[in-house]
Design an enzyme around this catalytic site. Structure first.
Site, PDB file in Angstrom:
ATOM      1  N   ARG A 165     -36.789  -1.728  -2.797  1.00 37.17           N
ATOM      2  CA  ARG A 165     -36.289  -0.002  -2.598  1.00 37.17           C
ATOM      3  C   ARG A 165     -35.706   0.311  -3.751  1.00 37.17           C
ATOM      4  NH1 ARG A 165     -38.419   2.098   2.976  1.00 37.17           N
ATOM      5  NH2 ARG A 165     -39.535   1.234   3.183  1.00 37.17           N
TER       6      ARG A 165
ATOM      7  N   ARG B 281     -36.075   7.154  -2.957  1.00 33.08           N
ATOM      8  CA  ARG B 281     -35.257   8.012  -2.628  1.00 33.08           C
ATOM      9  C   ARG B 281     -33.661   8.064  -3.344  1.00 33.08           C
ATOM     10  NH1 ARG B 281     -35.970   8.034   3.804  1.00 33.08           N
ATOM     11  NH2 ARG B 281     -36.088   5.755   2.901  1.00 33.08           N
TER      12      ARG B 281
ATOM     13  N   ARG C 232     -42.404  12.538  -7.600  1.00 39.32           N
ATOM     14  CA  ARG C 232     -43.031  12.104  -6.550  1.00 39.32           C
ATOM     15  C   ARG C 232     -43.657  13.318  -5.922  1.00 39.32           C
ATOM     16  NH1 ARG C 232     -43.292  13.526  -1.131  1.00 39.32           N
ATOM     17  NH2 ARG C 232     -43.020  11.524   0.646  1.00 39.32           N
TER      18      ARG C 232
ATOM     19  N   ASP D   3     -46.782   0.595  -0.194  1.00 43.98           N
ATOM     20  CA  ASP D   3     -46.559   1.126   0.993  1.00 43.98           C
ATOM     21  C   ASP D   3     -47.189  -0.614   2.029  1.00 43.98           C
ATOM     22  OD1 ASP D   3     -44.088   2.860   2.986  1.00 43.98           O
ATOM     23  OD2 ASP D   3     -45.129   1.761   4.108  1.00 43.98           O
TER      24      ASP D   3
ATOM     25  N   TYR E 269     -46.396  -1.076  13.724  1.00 43.19           N
ATOM     26  CA  TYR E 269     -47.051   0.022  13.585  1.00 43.19           C
ATOM     27  C   TYR E 269     -48.122   0.902  14.227  1.00 43.19           C
ATOM     28  CZ  TYR E 269     -42.991   0.275  10.162  1.00 43.19           C
ATOM     29  OH  TYR E 269     -41.546   0.241   9.503  1.00 43.19           O
TER      30      TYR E 269
HETATM   31  O1  1CP Z   1     -39.316   0.111  -4.567  1.00 45.25           O
HETATM   32  C1  1CP Z   1     -39.632   0.321  -3.740  1.00 45.25           C
HETATM   33  O2  1CP Z   1     -39.424  -1.230  -2.980  1.00 45.25           O
HETATM   34  C2  1CP Z   1     -40.213   1.018  -2.982  1.00 45.25           C
HETATM   35  C3  1CP Z   1     -41.482   0.480  -2.867  1.00 45.25           C
HETATM   36  C4  1CP Z   1     -42.011  -0.250  -1.375  1.00 45.25           C
HETATM   37  C5  1CP Z   1     -41.610  -0.763  -0.314  1.00 45.25           C
HETATM   38  C6  1CP Z   1     -42.073  -2.384  -0.990  1.00 45.25           C
HETATM   39  C7  1CP Z   1     -41.907   1.449   0.339  1.00 45.25           C
HETATM   40  C8  1CP Z   1     -42.531   2.902  -0.562  1.00 45.25           C
HETATM   41  N1  1CP Z   1     -42.237   0.708   1.215  1.00 45.25           N
HETATM   42  C9  1CP Z   1     -42.079  -0.632   1.090  1.00 45.25           C
HETATM   43  C10 1CP Z   1     -42.244  -1.417   1.842  1.00 45.25           C
HETATM   44  C11 1CP Z   1     -42.249  -0.730   2.846  1.00 45.25           C
HETATM   45  N2  1CP Z   1     -42.568  -0.224   3.599  1.00 45.25           N
HETATM   46  C12 1CP Z   1     -41.867  -1.563   4.213  1.00 45.25           C
HETATM   47  C13 1CP Z   1     -41.345  -2.988   4.285  1.00 45.25           C
HETATM   48  C14 1CP Z   1     -39.909  -2.884   3.533  1.00 45.25           C
HETATM   49  C15 1CP Z   1     -38.424  -2.253   4.639  1.00 45.25           C
HETATM   50  O3  1CP Z   1     -38.477  -3.683   5.372  1.00 45.25           O
HETATM   51  O4  1CP Z   1     -38.011  -1.667   4.204  1.00 45.25           O
HETATM   52  C16 1CP Z   1     -41.470  -1.100   5.426  1.00 45.25           C
HETATM   53  C17 1CP Z   1     -40.889  -1.961   6.927  1.00 45.25           C
HETATM   54  C18 1CP Z   1     -42.215   0.102   5.880  1.00 45.25           C
HETATM   55  C19 1CP Z   1     -42.641   1.427   6.718  1.00 45.25           C
HETATM   56  C20 1CP Z   1     -41.906   2.515   5.962  1.00 45.25           C
HETATM   57  N3  1CP Z   1     -42.993   3.826   4.713  1.00 45.25           N
HETATM   58  C21 1CP Z   1     -41.358   3.062   6.344  1.00 45.25           C
HETATM   59  C22 1CP Z   1     -40.146   2.394   7.597  1.00 45.25           C
HETATM   60  C23 1CP Z   1     -39.769   3.466   8.496  1.00 45.25           C
HETATM   61  C24 1CP Z   1     -39.292   2.415  10.581  1.00 45.25           C
HETATM   62  O5  1CP Z   1     -40.036   1.314  10.870  1.00 45.25           O
HETATM   63  O6  1CP Z   1     -37.759   2.102   9.850  1.00 45.25           O
HETATM   64  C25 1CP Z   1     -40.786   4.260   6.067  1.00 45.25           C
HETATM   65  C26 1CP Z   1     -39.507   5.717   5.787  1.00 45.25           C
HETATM   66  C27 1CP Z   1     -41.134   4.503   4.419  1.00 45.25           C
HETATM   67  C28 1CP Z   1     -41.778   5.559   3.804  1.00 45.25           C
HETATM   68  C29 1CP Z   1     -41.322   5.292   2.644  1.00 45.25           C
HETATM   69  N4  1CP Z   1     -42.227   3.577   1.666  1.00 45.25           N
HETATM   70  C30 1CP Z   1     -41.710   4.278   0.527  1.00 45.25           C
HETATM   71  C31 1CP Z   1     -40.467   4.941  -0.385  1.00 45.25           C
HETATM   72  C32 1CP Z   1     -39.868   4.857  -0.868  1.00 45.25           C
HETATM   73  C33 1CP Z   1     -40.470   5.765   1.172  1.00 45.25           C
HETATM   74  C34 1CP Z   1     -39.680   6.691   1.428  1.00 45.25           C
HETATM   75  C35 1CP Z   1     -40.457   7.951   1.835  1.00 45.25           C
HETATM   76  C36 1CP Z   1     -40.839   9.175   0.885  1.00 45.25           C
HETATM   77  O7  1CP Z   1     -40.612   8.902  -0.217  1.00 45.25           O
HETATM   78  O8  1CP Z   1     -41.438   9.975   1.009  1.00 45.25           O
END
Ligand code: 1CP
Length: 349
Positions: free
Chosen positions: A28, A32, A41, A77, A151
């Site tokens: 990540r 954010r 974004r 994602d 999910y």
């Molecule tokens: O630099 C980076 O790593 C960003 C790219 C990225 C990656 C590798 C995003 C963007 N998502 C992910 C993978 C991801 N998505 C995982 C595996 C990594 C981890 O364990 O954190 C998981 C579980 C998700 C699912 C997900 N997507 C969540 C978690 C929800 C939960 O179960 O608690 C969330 C909040 C998202 C949304 C998301 N995806 C990515 C971002 C930057 C965001 C935040 C929302 C936004 O900016 O609108």
């Protein structure tokens, strides 16, 4: 595989080969925590930005410019392929992945159709643009079986994984059919990313650590192995990651990883023993510690490096993703310290 980065410290560390300095990147690292992310974004679902190669490319590059990390990770994602297959999943701002109609029965398998030509074209295009622009390796990724199923079945982020575990243990035949579809999507996604130039892949089974080892072995391991075996022939390093996986690290390695991600609950030295020294390790600073004053954080970074003890198979990272409230300046300091002080035993003379 393109051998373009075969001598890069990140790729060499993934393969456990000696190199000059400990490579570092952050899960990540985009997103954010960066003010420049908010600027590009846009409103609405993050999936809109992911589907736009202009924005996805720019967001991937932002942390590379700012931190000088050793690897970029594609801005996407884990739910992107399921979204592209038309299952009906969104990412709700402030919540995470949500499905209006979660996976409940065999009839729902039809909604998890295989990807067809063009479904992931937006992502292929982003990868190609990034590979043309970057002078460091690009990491592609996909979601692992348990995390993806969580999910799809829960329909949103969960704390207890009650529904998904009930389906897994209560309807094993349906569970395995679901995971076969998930694995097919992961294989197609990772293969496409590598075909377009990604230099490494990471399988994120973030929440698999909620399972006991026997359940992991029976219900998840066969599917993760199939994904990682299929990717083996692409000849890029395969990273396999989840949190709270201290009791599963042997299986996470055995499933076919070159690198095992370790969270902060397990010492790298213990992780090395549990994985039999057969794989490289990635981790394992507690992301919450990025919020502490620099002298505290500095000592923690040194502790991780000391715990690794100069082993060449170490990629410095956090134990999980960067928190939104983390100060980017702290991350920059971490990169500088790891680059200055991280040594990998057996440096090439
Ligand atoms: O630099 C980076 O790593 C960003 C790219 C990225 C990656 C590798 C995003 C963007 N998502 C992910 C993978 C991801 N998505 C995982 C595996 C990594 C981890 O364990 O954190 C998981 C579980 C998700 C699912 C997900 N997507 C969540 C978690 C929800 C939960 O179960 O608690 C969330 C909040 C998202 C949304 C998301 N995806 C990515 C971002 C930057 C965001 C935040 C929302 C936004 O900016 O609108």
């Amino acid at each position: 595989m393109t051998e373009r980065f075969a001598d890069h410290p990140f790729i060499r560390a993934c393969r456990g080969l000696p190199h000059d300095r400990v490579p570092v990147w952050f899960m990540r690292q985009a997103g954010r925590s960066l003010p420049e992310y908010a600027a590009v974004r846009g409103e609405g679902s993050i999936l809109d930005a992911i589907q736009d190669p202009d924005r996805a490319t720019e967001i991937t590059l932002q942390p590379v410019r700012r931190y000088g990390v050793d690897a970029a990770i594609l801005f996407s994602d884990i739910v992107t392929p399921v979204f592209a297959s038309g299952f009906g999943i969104d990412i709700t701002p402030g919540v995470g992945p949500t499905c209006e109609h979660p996976f409940r029965s065999a009839a729902d398998l039809d909604r998890l159709r295989p990807l067809t030509e063009g479904d992931l074209e937006f992502q292929s295009e982003t990868v190609r643009r990034l590979v043309a622009e970057l002078d460091i390796p690009l990491i592609g990724f996909a979601g692992g079986p348990f995390t993806m199923a969580s999910y799809l079945v829960e329909g949103r982020p969960s704390r207890d994984y009650a529904k998904v575990k009930a389906l897994m243990a209560g309807e094993p035949e349906l569970w395995h059919r679901l995971c076969e579809r998930i694995a097919d999507l992961a294989i197609a996604t990772l293969t496409d990313q590598v075909a377009n130039g990604a230099s490494a892949v990471q399988l994120f089974d973030s929440w698999a650590g909620s399972l006991r080892p026997e359940h992991y072995r029976e219900y998840v391991f066969p599917h993760s192995s199939r994904i990682l075996d299929a990717v083996a022939e692409l000849d890029v390093p395969r990273i396999h990651f989840g949190i709270t996986t201290g009791e599963l690290l042997d299986q996470i390695a055995e499933a076919g990883a070159d690198v095992v991600g370790v969270d902060w609950r397990t010492r790298l030295s213990d992780a090395r023993q549990r994985t039999g020294g057969r794989v490289a390790l990635q981790g394992n600073l507690d992301p919450a510690l990025l919020l502490t004053p620099w002298p505290v954080l500095e000592a923690e970074v040194r502790r991780v490096l000391d715990d690794n003890g100069g082993h060449p198979g170490h990629i410095f990272n956090l134990g999980h993703g960067v928190l939104p409230q983390a100060d980017p300046d702290q991350l920059l300091r971490v990169v500088e310290l790891v680059h200055a002080e991280g040594t990998a035993r057996g440096d090439r003379a």
